[in-house]
Design a protein around this motif. Structure first.
Motif, PDB file in Angstrom:
ATOM      1  N   GLY A  76       1.701 -75.598  50.425  1.00 19.29           N
ATOM      2  CA  GLY A  76       1.202 -74.501  50.641  1.00 19.29           C
ATOM      3  C   GLY A  76       1.981 -73.482  51.084  1.00 19.29           C
ATOM      4  N   HIS A  77       3.443 -74.505  50.898  1.00 10.25           N
ATOM      5  CA  HIS A  77       4.388 -73.009  50.649  1.00 10.25           C
ATOM      6  C   HIS A  77       5.331 -72.835  49.507  1.00 10.25           C
ATOM      7  CE1 HIS A  77       7.729 -70.459  52.173  1.00 10.25           C
ATOM      8  NE2 HIS A  77       6.964 -69.890  52.579  1.00 10.25           N
ATOM      9  N   PRO A  78       5.626 -72.125  48.859  1.00  8.17           N
ATOM     10  CA  PRO A  78       6.890 -72.819  48.130  1.00  8.17           C
ATOM     11  C   PRO A  78       8.070 -72.658  48.611  1.00  8.17           C
ATOM     12  CG  PRO A  78       5.911 -70.171  47.915  1.00  8.17           C
ATOM     13  CD  PRO A  78       5.228 -70.684  48.884  1.00  8.17           C
ATOM     14  N   ALA A  79       8.452 -72.534  49.045  1.00  6.64           N
ATOM     15  CA  ALA A  79       9.758 -73.032  49.413  1.00  6.64           C
ATOM     16  C   ALA A  79      10.139 -74.860  49.706  1.00  6.64           C
ATOM     17  CB  ALA A  79      10.432 -72.205  51.213  1.00  6.64           C
ATOM     18  N   ILE A  83       7.716 -76.323  47.893  1.00  5.76           N
ATOM     19  CA  ILE A  83       7.532 -77.290  46.400  1.00  5.76           C
ATOM     20  C   ILE A  83       9.025 -77.242  46.309  1.00  5.76           C
ATOM     21  CG2 ILE A  83       6.621 -76.724  44.603  1.00  5.76           C
ATOM     22  CD1 ILE A  83       4.473 -77.745  46.246  1.00  5.76           C
ATOM     23  N   ALA A  84       9.648 -76.064  46.438  1.00  7.02           N
ATOM     24  CA  ALA A  84      11.107 -75.901  45.710  1.00  7.02           C
ATOM     25  C   ALA A  84      12.342 -77.352  46.041  1.00  7.02           C
ATOM     26  CB  ALA A  84      11.577 -74.280  46.174  1.00  7.02           C
ATOM     27  N   LEU A 117      11.010 -80.014  47.317  1.00  7.35           N
ATOM     28  CA  LEU A 117      10.430 -81.630  46.715  1.00  7.35           C
ATOM     29  C   LEU A 117      11.389 -81.374  46.129  1.00  7.35           C
ATOM     30  CD1 LEU A 117       6.952 -82.306  48.478  1.00  7.35           C
ATOM     31  CD2 LEU A 117       8.965 -82.935  49.364  1.00  7.35           C
ATOM     32  N   GLN A 118      11.050 -80.552  44.828  1.00  6.61           N
ATOM     33  CA  GLN A 118      11.448 -80.465  43.839  1.00  6.61           C
ATOM     34  C   GLN A 118      13.158 -80.275  43.137  1.00  6.61           C
ATOM     35  OE1 GLN A 118      10.631 -77.257  41.807  1.00  6.61           O
ATOM     36  NE2 GLN A 118       8.043 -77.751  40.470  1.00  6.61           N
ATOM     37  N   ILE A 123      17.931 -73.180  47.842  1.00  5.36           N
ATOM     38  CA  ILE A 123      16.859 -71.688  47.858  1.00  5.36           C
ATOM     39  C   ILE A 123      17.467 -70.410  48.789  1.00  5.36           C
ATOM     40  CG2 ILE A 123      14.992 -71.437  48.622  1.00  5.36           C
ATOM     41  CD1 ILE A 123      14.967 -75.229  48.322  1.00  5.36           C
ATOM     42  N   GLY A 124      16.692 -69.401  48.167  1.00  4.52           N
ATOM     43  CA  GLY A 124      17.743 -68.771  49.209  1.00  4.52           C
ATOM     44  C   GLY A 124      16.528 -68.285  50.393  1.00  4.52           C
ATOM     45  N   LEU A 125      17.264 -69.266  51.163  1.00  7.42           N
ATOM     46  CA  LEU A 125      16.307 -69.210  52.464  1.00  7.42           C
ATOM     47  C   LEU A 125      17.560 -69.055  53.951  1.00  7.42           C
ATOM     48  CD1 LEU A 125      12.827 -70.225  52.110  1.00  7.42           C
ATOM     49  CD2 LEU A 125      13.811 -67.738  52.404  1.00  7.42           C
ATOM     50  N   ILE A 132      11.426 -64.565  44.647  1.00  3.18           N
ATOM     51  CA  ILE A 132      12.455 -66.119  45.442  1.00  3.18           C
ATOM     52  C   ILE A 132      11.970 -66.651  44.361  1.00  3.18           C
ATOM     53  CG2 ILE A 132      12.951 -67.481  46.956  1.00  3.18           C
ATOM     54  CD1 ILE A 132      13.074 -65.486  48.808  1.00  3.18           C
ATOM     55  N   PHE A 133      10.596 -67.550  44.115  1.00  2.55           N
ATOM     56  CA  PHE A 133      10.332 -68.723  43.326  1.00  2.55           C
ATOM     57  C   PHE A 133       9.536 -68.411  42.549  1.00  2.55           C
ATOM     58  CE2 PHE A 133      10.184 -68.287  48.061  1.00  2.55           C
ATOM     59  CZ  PHE A 133      11.199 -70.253  48.428  1.00  2.55           C
ATOM     60  N   GLN A 188       6.204 -72.757  41.265  1.00  2.00           N
ATOM     61  CA  GLN A 188       5.622 -73.168  42.934  1.00  2.00           C
ATOM     62  C   GLN A 188       4.744 -71.989  42.964  1.00  2.00           C
ATOM     63  OE1 GLN A 188      10.463 -72.058  43.149  1.00  2.00           O
ATOM     64  NE2 GLN A 188      10.576 -74.388  42.802  1.00  2.00           N
ATOM     65  N   ASN A 189       4.584 -71.197  43.406  1.00  2.36           N
ATOM     66  CA  ASN A 189       4.614 -69.744  43.860  1.00  2.36           C
ATOM     67  C   ASN A 189       2.345 -70.400  43.258  1.00  2.36           C
ATOM     68  OD1 ASN A 189       5.377 -68.201  45.434  1.00  2.36           O
ATOM     69  ND2 ASN A 189       6.108 -67.153  43.150  1.00  2.36           N
ATOM     70  N   SER A 237       2.025 -73.647  45.289  1.00  2.00           N
ATOM     71  CA  SER A 237       1.650 -74.416  46.689  1.00  2.00           C
ATOM     72  C   SER A 237       0.427 -73.077  47.221  1.00  2.00           C
ATOM     73  CB  SER A 237       2.973 -72.865  47.670  1.00  2.00           C
ATOM     74  OG  SER A 237       3.439 -71.929  46.629  1.00  2.00           O
ATOM     75  N   ALA A 275      -2.459 -75.239  46.802  1.00  4.40           N
ATOM     76  CA  ALA A 275      -2.421 -76.008  48.302  1.00  4.40           C
ATOM     77  C   ALA A 275      -2.867 -75.226  49.580  1.00  4.40           C
ATOM     78  CB  ALA A 275      -0.920 -76.804  47.682  1.00  4.40           C
ATOM     79  N   LYS A 276      -1.908 -73.747  48.854  1.00  6.01           N
ATOM     80  CA  LYS A 276      -2.521 -73.826  50.451  1.00  6.01           C
ATOM     81  C   LYS A 276      -4.043 -73.839  50.639  1.00  6.01           C
ATOM     82  CE  LYS A 276      -0.947 -69.247  52.575  1.00  6.01           C
ATOM     83  NZ  LYS A 276      -0.196 -68.087  52.317  1.00  6.01           N
ATOM     84  N   PHE A 289       2.843 -82.424  38.955  1.00  8.26           N
ATOM     85  CA  PHE A 289       4.056 -82.514  40.105  1.00  8.26           C
ATOM     86  C   PHE A 289       4.086 -83.485  40.622  1.00  8.26           C
ATOM     87  CE2 PHE A 289       4.400 -81.830  44.488  1.00  8.26           C
ATOM     88  CZ  PHE A 289       5.783 -81.551  44.209  1.00  8.26           C
TER      89      PHE A 289
END
Lengths: 110, 110
Positions: free
Chosen positions: A24-27, A29-30, A32-33, A50-52, B8-9, B13-14, B17, B20-21, B98
């Motif tokens: 449940g967080h896009p990061a 998912i990103a 994993l992808q 990823i930009g984190l 970002i995503f 992805q959004n 997630s 899923a959230k 996915f």
DNA sequence: CTCATTTATCGTAATATTGCAATAAATAAT
DNA sequence: ATTATTTATTGCAATATTACGATAAATGAG
């Protein structure tokens, strides 16, 4: 105090929601992808892709590892992450079983 | 400040997630299962079935409705909730796509 | 050993989620 | 109109999540 989550809900409900929560967080998912895409495993490249910040990615990786979706191989100073195939299949089946629940076919509800 | 999540995503992805959230809480899984089980729709019975207070259940129902997984029909003083079949199928396909990503077959990573 | 590289952990601030009592809103029944 | 029933909303406290700078830990290179 009342009951705890794990007492109120069934193991299946807890397992399913636990995995879903991590997804449940896009990061994540990103991540994993990206791990799936680069068939060989990646490590700090994720920070670039990823930009984190690095600690943030590291934390997300930890959570993915906690639920068993990925595993990390230490290779010298780097860590190489990859999908855990057994768990992945298990999760796939878990979600499929849930989402394949027979939905009433009728037009509207009630 | 940096970018926002949605910037970002990717939309996929959004979307993934985001669903899923919402699935990431055992009470909401329980609610969905209960709605599916009692083929006709239910309302405040959920409060009885699941051991949570009425406002709490109402709130979870709201979130499930927000992502479109369920819809509610007002029937007099009661509200009757049911699965939204179109969205359900869409979500099923989203997760299947996915989770069916080809996982590298090799023994270990790297 | 010292330095560079890479990842993990700690500490912390900002924000989000969860749960519920109290209360409002809406309708049905009398 | 009054009362009972059912659901939604509000307000709030407790907790959890997210993100990141600073720093530690571990290894490799020189």
């Amino acid at each position: 105090m009342g009951l705890t989550k794990s007492e109120i809900f069934s193991p299946l409900q807890n397992e399913l929601s636990g995995i879903a929560k991590v997804l449940g967080h896009p990061a994540r998912i990103a991540i994993l992808q990206e791990i799936i895409k680069s068939k060989s495993c990646i490590c700090g490249d994720l920070v670039q892709e990823i930009g984190l910040a690095q600690p943030t990615i590291s934390q997300h990786l930890k959570e993915l590892k906690n639920v068993g979706l990925i595993k990390g191989d230490i290779e010298g100073t780097r860590v190489c992450y990859c999908i855990n195939p057994e768990k992945w299949v298990q999760v796939k089946e878990l979600f499929a079983a849930f989402l394949d629940s027979n939905i009433p076919e009728g037009e509207d509800c009630c």
